[in-house]
Design an enzyme around this catalytic site. Structure first.
Site, PDB file in Angstrom:
ATOM      1  N   ASP A 144      -1.361  -0.608   5.882  1.00 13.99           N
ATOM      2  CA  ASP A 144      -1.735  -0.406   7.401  1.00 13.99           C
ATOM      3  C   ASP A 144      -3.186  -0.439   7.624  1.00 13.99           C
ATOM      4  O   ASP A 144      -3.660   0.022   8.647  1.00 13.99           O
ATOM      5  CB  ASP A 144      -1.231   0.991   7.574  1.00 13.99           C
ATOM      6  CG  ASP A 144      -2.069   2.209   6.597  1.00 13.99           C
ATOM      7  OD1 ASP A 144      -2.259   1.873   5.413  1.00 13.99           O
ATOM      8  OD2 ASP A 144      -2.343   3.188   7.317  1.00 13.99           O
TER       9      ASP A 144
ATOM     10  N   ASP B 260      -0.023   5.100   1.052  1.00 10.65           N
ATOM     11  CA  ASP B 260      -0.494   6.030   2.046  1.00 10.65           C
ATOM     12  C   ASP B 260      -0.552   5.373   3.301  1.00 10.65           C
ATOM     13  O   ASP B 260      -1.196   4.397   3.614  1.00 10.65           O
ATOM     14  CB  ASP B 260      -1.867   6.831   1.642  1.00 10.65           C
ATOM     15  CG  ASP B 260      -1.610   7.662   0.556  1.00 10.65           C
ATOM     16  OD1 ASP B 260      -0.812   8.607   0.379  1.00 10.65           O
ATOM     17  OD2 ASP B 260      -2.813   7.608  -0.314  1.00 10.65           O
TER      18      ASP B 260
ATOM     19  N   ASP C 181       0.913  -1.302   0.102  1.00 12.67           N
ATOM     20  CA  ASP C 181       0.070  -0.014  -0.024  1.00 12.67           C
ATOM     21  C   ASP C 181       0.813   1.374  -0.031  1.00 12.67           C
ATOM     22  O   ASP C 181       2.175   1.127   0.269  1.00 12.67           O
ATOM     23  CB  ASP C 181      -0.940   0.067   1.362  1.00 12.67           C
ATOM     24  CG  ASP C 181      -1.739   1.346   1.341  1.00 12.67           C
ATOM     25  OD1 ASP C 181      -2.261   1.900   0.665  1.00 12.67           O
ATOM     26  OD2 ASP C 181      -1.460   1.933   2.689  1.00 12.67           O
TER      27      ASP C 181
END
Length: 246
Positions: free
Chosen positions: A187, A42, A40
């Site tokens: 995250d 961001d 991922d």
């Protein structure tokens, strides 16, 4: 204490640690092969700077934001939510989201440990890709600013986006590597781990602040194979648990 994964040949064993470098340790006689890692962006490859709560309030309005948040304690899927809106209302929502994302781009910082982890993957000839719900322009700026390139790198222009597994399956197909030889790192439990699990890949949850606990895993039914509080912990997990030969 041992948990069985969906893969019949793998078991998970909890490892005691004061700082919790991993959620589990794969303990089979023959290590599983790992040939690619997909990240991922961001909050994973970049330091979190976007105020998502403020974004959601701006798009939804305070009352609607509170209602949806109460109904979805694991997080709001703003992109999915606005898909049912009228074209004009969608356009205004996307403009608001783009404004918040631009503010994030202006403050963009690479996550500590990201460059070093990518260097390790390169040294082992392990492929690395990227999937984000941000736009391709943000990916291009990330590549240009930090000179760390991910291929393929898919933004939300690729449909369907996370948590649907299609973006990860597309990358696996492009690499000609089966999903069970790939790890998804992110995250977000509801986006990144769900995407990885849906594709049949290994999953690693980056949880810097201790946001997620056993209750979150139970409620969602999503149990990451590994959980770390820093990207710098992932190299040891890979070396310990996987066959990294080309």
């Amino acid at each position: 204490m041992t948990f069985l994964l969906s893969r019949a040949f793998v078991s998970l064993t909890l490892r005691p640690s004061s700082s919790s470098i991993s959620m589990a340790n794969l303990t089979t006689n023959a290590k599983s092969r790992l040939r690619g890692v997909v990240f991922d962006m961001d909050g994973t490859l970049t330091v979190p700077v976007i105020d998502f709560a403020a974004m959601y309030r701006s798009v939804l309005g305070e009352d609607e934001y509170k209602r949806i948040k109460a109904e979805s304690p694991t997080g709001i899927d703003i992109l999915h939510h606005i898909e049912s809106w009228s074209a004009d209302k969608q356009q205004k929502a996307y403009e608001t989201i783009a404004d918040f994302e631009k503010q994030g781009i202006d403050k963009l910082q690479i996550m500590p440990g990201a460059a070093e982890l990518c260097g390790f993957l390169d040294s082992k000839k392990i492929k690395r890709g990227l999937i984000t719900r941000n736009v391709k322009k943000a990916i291009d700026i990330f590549h240009q600013r930090f000179e760390v390139i991910f291929t393929p790198a898919l933004g939300r222009e690729f449909r369907p986006y996370k948590p649907n597994p299609d973006p990860l399956l597309h990358i696996c197909s492009t690499w000609d590597i089966p999903p069970n030889e790939v790890m998804m790192v992110g995250d977000s439990l509801k986006d990144d781990i769900a995407c990885g699990k849906g594709a049949g890949a290994f999953t690693c949850l980056l949880d810097e602040t201790g946001r997620y606990g056993p209750d979150d895993f139970s409620v969602t039914g999503l149990h990451p194979d590994f959980k770390v509080d820093s990207l710098s912990k992932i190299q040891k997990i890979l070396e310990t648990n996987f066959d990294l030969s080309p």
